[in-house]
Each structure stands twice: as structure tokens, then as C-alpha cells.
Scaffold this active site. Structure first.
Site, PDB file in Angstrom:
ATOM      1  N   GLY A  71      38.286  38.698  41.396  1.00  0.00           N
ATOM      2  CA  GLY A  71      38.839  37.467  41.950  1.00  0.00           C
ATOM      3  C   GLY A  71      40.289  37.257  41.555  1.00  0.00           C
ATOM      4  N   THR A  72      40.611  37.573  40.328  1.00  0.00           N
ATOM      5  CA  THR A  72      41.978  37.373  39.847  1.00  0.00           C
ATOM      6  C   THR A  72      42.969  38.208  40.654  1.00  0.00           C
ATOM      7  OG1 THR A  72      41.166  36.900  37.627  1.00  0.00           O
ATOM      8  CG2 THR A  72      43.483  37.541  37.822  1.00  0.00           C
ATOM      9  N   ASN A 151      35.372  25.599  40.055  1.00  0.00           N
ATOM     10  CA  ASN A 151      34.479  26.251  39.102  1.00  0.00           C
ATOM     11  C   ASN A 151      34.017  25.336  37.968  1.00  0.00           C
ATOM     12  OD1 ASN A 151      37.426  26.867  38.910  1.00  0.00           O
ATOM     13  ND2 ASN A 151      36.872  27.422  36.814  1.00  0.00           N
ATOM     14  N   GLN A 179      33.624  30.787  43.875  1.00  0.00           N
ATOM     15  CA  GLN A 179      32.462  30.004  43.442  1.00  0.00           C
ATOM     16  C   GLN A 179      31.485  29.656  44.567  1.00  0.00           C
ATOM     17  OE1 GLN A 179      31.256  29.384  40.574  1.00  0.00           O
ATOM     18  NE2 GLN A 179      32.956  30.041  39.284  1.00  0.00           N
ATOM     19  N   SER A 199      34.626  37.424  44.383  1.00  0.00           N
ATOM     20  CA  SER A 199      34.435  38.269  43.204  1.00  0.00           C
ATOM     21  C   SER A 199      32.956  38.583  43.028  1.00  0.00           C
ATOM     22  CB  SER A 199      34.957  37.526  41.968  1.00  0.00           C
ATOM     23  OG  SER A 199      34.621  38.240  40.805  1.00  0.00           O
ATOM     24  N   ALA A 200      32.631  39.869  42.851  1.00  0.00           N
ATOM     25  CA  ALA A 200      31.231  40.298  42.817  1.00  0.00           C
ATOM     26  C   ALA A 200      30.439  39.691  41.657  1.00  0.00           C
ATOM     27  CB  ALA A 200      31.162  41.824  42.741  1.00  0.00           C
ATOM     28  N   THR A 237      42.503  55.077  43.520  1.00  0.00           N
ATOM     29  CA  THR A 237      41.179  55.587  43.893  1.00  0.00           C
ATOM     30  C   THR A 237      40.148  54.473  43.751  1.00  0.00           C
ATOM     31  OG1 THR A 237      41.807  57.793  43.181  1.00  0.00           O
ATOM     32  CG2 THR A 237      39.441  57.350  43.363  1.00  0.00           C
ATOM     33  N   CYS A 325      38.396  28.011  28.395  1.00  0.00           N
ATOM     34  CA  CYS A 325      39.729  27.971  27.795  1.00  0.00           C
ATOM     35  C   CYS A 325      39.699  28.688  26.459  1.00  0.00           C
ATOM     36  CB  CYS A 325      40.200  26.546  27.608  1.00  0.00           C
ATOM     37  SG  CYS A 325      39.152  25.587  26.527  1.00  0.00           S
TER      38      CYS A 325
HETATM   39  C1  LIG Z   1      35.834  33.570  38.047  1.00  0.00           C
HETATM   40  C2  LIG Z   1      36.821  33.020  38.987  1.00  0.00           C
HETATM   41  C3  LIG Z   1      37.974  33.729  39.327  1.00  0.00           C
HETATM   42  C4  LIG Z   1      38.325  35.054  38.692  1.00  0.00           C
HETATM   43  O1  LIG Z   1      37.503  36.098  39.150  1.00  0.00           O
HETATM   44  P1  LIG Z   1      37.424  37.447  38.287  1.00  0.00           P
HETATM   45  O2  LIG Z   1      36.661  38.384  39.156  1.00  0.00           O
HETATM   46  O3  LIG Z   1      36.702  37.095  37.033  1.00  0.00           O
HETATM   47  O4  LIG Z   1      38.824  37.907  38.054  1.00  0.00           O
HETATM   48  C5  LIG Z   1      38.833  33.183  40.244  1.00  0.00           C
HETATM   49  N1  LIG Z   1      38.584  31.991  40.796  1.00  0.00           N
HETATM   50  C6  LIG Z   1      37.494  31.274  40.501  1.00  0.00           C
HETATM   51  C7  LIG Z   1      37.258  29.967  41.170  1.00  0.00           C
HETATM   52  C8  LIG Z   1      36.571  31.758  39.581  1.00  0.00           C
HETATM   53  O5  LIG Z   1      35.499  31.033  39.285  1.00  0.00           O
END
Ligand SMILES: *Cc1c(COP(=O)(O)O)cnc(C)c1O
Length: 389
Positions: A71-72, A151, A179, A199-200, A237, A325
Site C-alpha cells: 500500500g505504501t 484505518n 482498508q 495492499s494484500a 523482477t 505510532c
Molecule cells: C496499512 C495501510 C497502508 C500501508 O500499506 P502497506 O502495504 O502496509 O505498505 C496504507 N494505507 C492504509 C489506509 C493502510 O491501512
């Protein structure tokens, strides 16, 4: 000792079928998908299929999916990639003030690079009024980024209304849907978004893999340069096993979603009700109805969320303070601050986020221990003693 996991917004366990689907790609099926012989064709086929499943999950086409490391990276790619491509058009971005740090910190970085960002306020429930977005748009605006659901408190944002505004203004809309995938319906056309992050590991897939949806025709530059993978939009890759895991999670999610969400929201409501019945001076954070079905963020006055979490942990219960945090920091959650929650109330907040393995017994055990812990901590709290006098 019991081990009860109530922190699914932080991460989820792998679905057993996801692990099964991934294993061959850590063993015999190891070919590089970019090669033309059969070892490579086997893994190419597997990543293509995963791409199709992920696309289907959100109502997109396979070419619109870029696999990322999570996700990041998807958030970074959306924000940095679009602003770089539209550098000549303008340098203004509109976002909510309650975005995940993956978006927030990227925007702060862009501010240092000369961009102007309007961080829009939310109401006491964490809800962003689409009218705020409309007003914030200028001739320089190149991107709007508003998360699908928060989140920390679970509030679901009015993305399709914001999408309508963005479309009329001809501005790209990105949403962080990390989320919401697997919890509520996510469809890129209904939401009217141009970019969407997922994000998986937030929906029973593996960690370290995710995707960015990029609507056909959207201008975006890559973050990573190198090989020609992901249609030259993300070099490197492929994380084949991870992508296969993401695909499997994306296949399972829609099948289980309706039933799981109903089950989890019932358990979540039971948790809230039992807390309210047994503990006074507590307050719900988040929208009372427009909220993720699995999320309960609640403040216990006169105590520190952190001590609550540590004491719950001693009983085998995992929950978290609003944001993951950095421990030791006494900084309050930016989300609760934006909602106007008083700092001393925000300090006492914790988040329970439920998942597919939770049962009624877990909730009852949690409340039982919570009552005992809150009572004990309050007895030790000078604030509480002061209040009683
Ligand atoms: C967990 C989260 C992310 C980050 O995802 P990662 O795969 O852990 O890098 C981004 N946005 C939200 C809202 C999340 O809850």
C-alpha cells in the site's frame, strides 16, 4: 494462554488457501516471468491470472493494474507519479487531513519540493464534506487524494461524490482503498476514481505486495526505473509468489465479504454494547453508521490507551492505539486531532478491528478483561481520583 487477535486493520493472517496457492512459486515454479522459455511462461501465466483477478475485484481491466510492494508504494507511486507527469500543469494537491501516513508523509515531502497541499478538515466523525473539496480546487490543482475509509476510526468517505466533483473539474482522483478491500464493495467506476491503492496483507494476503489501479489514459511517471516490467511503470523482477498470493486473496475476498462483514459487524456491535454497559466514561470515535464493519475505536477517559494495550496484551489480547505510532511518542493521533477530539480523550483511545477468525467467545473474554483492566487503571489514575472528589 489465549491468543485473541483484534488488530486486523494493522495486518491480517494469511488465508490458508492463499498460502497453498503461493507455495509452488517458492519451490519448483521459480522462473523469471520475463523469460521466454517454459519456466518463465509458467510464472508469467500465474502473474497474468492474478492481475485479472485483482482487476475483476475492483471492476478494472488487467492493463490498469500495477503490482507494487504494498500500500505504501502504491500511494507513493500515485502521488509522486501523477504530480511528476503533470508538473507543467500545476503544483496544487487537495487531500483530507486524516490520510494514512503513506499519503500524508508523501504529501509533506512534495510540499518540500514546491507543491502546495490543501489538507481538508473533517467533521467530528472523521467525515470529509465533498463541498470542502469543491471549494479547495484551484486552476493549479493536479490531484485530489482522499482515502476510501480511515484505518484508525473506520469512517467511510464519500468518494463517489468527490469523484463527481473531480470529473467535472478534470482533476485526477486517487483513493487509498487499503482498508475497504474485502470489507465493503470497491468498484473504480462507482467510486469515479482514476487511481486506487490496495495492499494484500490487509485482506488475508501476504505482506510486501499490493497494487495501484491506474485508469486507462491517466498520466503517471514511474518511481522505479530499470526493466520493462509492469508495462514500464514499475521496474524490477516481479514478486511472483506474493502476486499469486494477492490474486488468491482477491479471488476469496468477494466470495466471503458479505457474510463475513455481517458477522464481524455483529460481533463489533456486541463488543461496543458490552463495553458501554460495563464501563462508564467512554466515547466512540468514528462515524456511528458510515463505518467499516469490523472497526471500533473507543476512548476510555482518565487512562492511557498505551497502558490499556499493554495490559490487554498480558491477557493475550491484541488491539492497538489508533495509529501504529512509534511507541514511546506521546503525540496524539492526527486523525483524532482532526476530528476535534480533546487530547486527553484521544490519549485514552484504542482500536479494535475484527477479522474472519474472531468468535463471540473472543469478544466476551475481551470485555471481561477490559472491565477489570480499566477499573484497575482508573483506580491508580490521579485524574480519575480528582474527578470523583
Ligand atoms: C496499512 C495501510 C497502508 C500501508 O500499506 P502497506 O502495504 O502496509 O505498505 C496504507 N494505507 C492504509 C489506509 C493502510 O491501512
Amino acid at each position: 494462554m489465549k491468543r485473541i487477535y483484534l488488530d486486523h486493520n494493522a495486518t491480517t493472517p494469511l488465508h490458508p488457501e492463499v498460502l497453498e496457492a503461493m507455495l509452488p512459486y517458492y519451490k519448483e515454479a521459480f522462473g523469471n516471468p520475463s523469460t521466454i522459455y517454459s519456466f518463465g511462461q509458467e510464472t508469467r501465466k500465474a502473474t497474468d491470472e492474478a492481475r485479472e483477478t485483482v482487476a475483476n475485484l475492483i471492476g478494472a481491466s488487467p492493463e490498469e493494474i500495477i503490482f507494487t510492494s504494498g500500500g505504501t508504494e502504491a500511494d507513493n507511486l500515485a502521488l509522486k507519479g501523477v504530480t511528476a507527469a503533470l508538473e507543467k500543469k500545476g503544483k496544487h494537491i487537495v487531500a483530507s487531513s486524516i490520510e494514512h501516513h503513506a499519503v500524508l508523509s508523501t504529501l509533506k515531502y512534495l510540499e518540500k519540493r514546491g507543491y502546495k497541499v490543501s489538507f481538508l478538515p473533517v467533521d467530528e466523525h472523521g467525515w470529509l464534506d465533498p463541498g470542502e473539496v469543491e471549494e479547495a480546487i484551484t486552476s493549479q490543482t493536479v490531484l485530489i487524494s482522499v482515502m476510501h475509509a480511515n484505518n484508525e476510526v473506520g469512517t467511510i468517505e464519500p468518494i463517489s461524490e468527490i469523484g463527481e466533483i473531480a470529473q467535472k473539474a478534470g482533476i485526477y482522483l486517487h483513493t487509498d482503498a487499503v482498508q475497504t478491500i474485502g470489507k465493503i464493495k470497491v468498484n473504480v467506476d462507482d467510486l469515479k476514481v482514476d487511481l486506487l491503492s490496495l495492499s494484500a496483507h490487509k485482506f488475508y494476503g501476504p505482506k510486501g505486495v499490493g497494487a495501484l489501479y491506474v485508469r486507462k489514459g491517466t498520466r503517471i511517471y514511474p518511481l522505479l526505473h530499470g526493466g520493462y516490467q509492469e508495462r514500464r511503470r514499475r521496474a524490477g523482477t516481479e514478486n511472483v509468489a506474493g502476486i499469486v498470493g494477492l490474486g488468491k486473496a482477491a479471488e476469496i475476498a468477494p466470495k466471503e465479504m458479505v457474510q463475513q462483514s455481517r458477522r464481524e459487524s455483529n460481533l463489533r456491535d456486541r463488543l461496543e454494547k458490552m463495553i458501554r454497559e460495563n464501563i462508564n466514561h467512554c466515547q466512540l470515535n468514528g462515524h456511528p453508521t458510515q463505518r467499516l464493519p469490523n472497526t471500533l475505536n473507543i476512548s476510555f477517559e482518565f487512562i492511557e490507551g498505551e497502558s490499556l494495550i499493554l495490559n490487554l496484551d498480558l491477557k493475550g489480547i491484541a488491539a492497538s492505539t489508533g495509529s501504529a505510532c512509534t511507541s514511546g511518542s506521546l503525540e496524539s493521533s492526527h486523525v483524532l486531532m482532526a476530528m476535534g477530539v480533546a487530547p486527553e480523550i484521544a490519549q485514552g483511545s484504542i482500536r479494535f478491528s475484527l477479522g474472519r477468525d474472531n468468535r463471540k467467545e473472543d469478544i466476551d473474554y475481551t470485555v471481561e478483561n477490559l472491565v477489570e483492566i480499566v477499573t484497575r487503571l482508573r483506580e491508580m489514575s490521579p485524574l480519575f481520583a480528582g474527578r470523583k472528589k
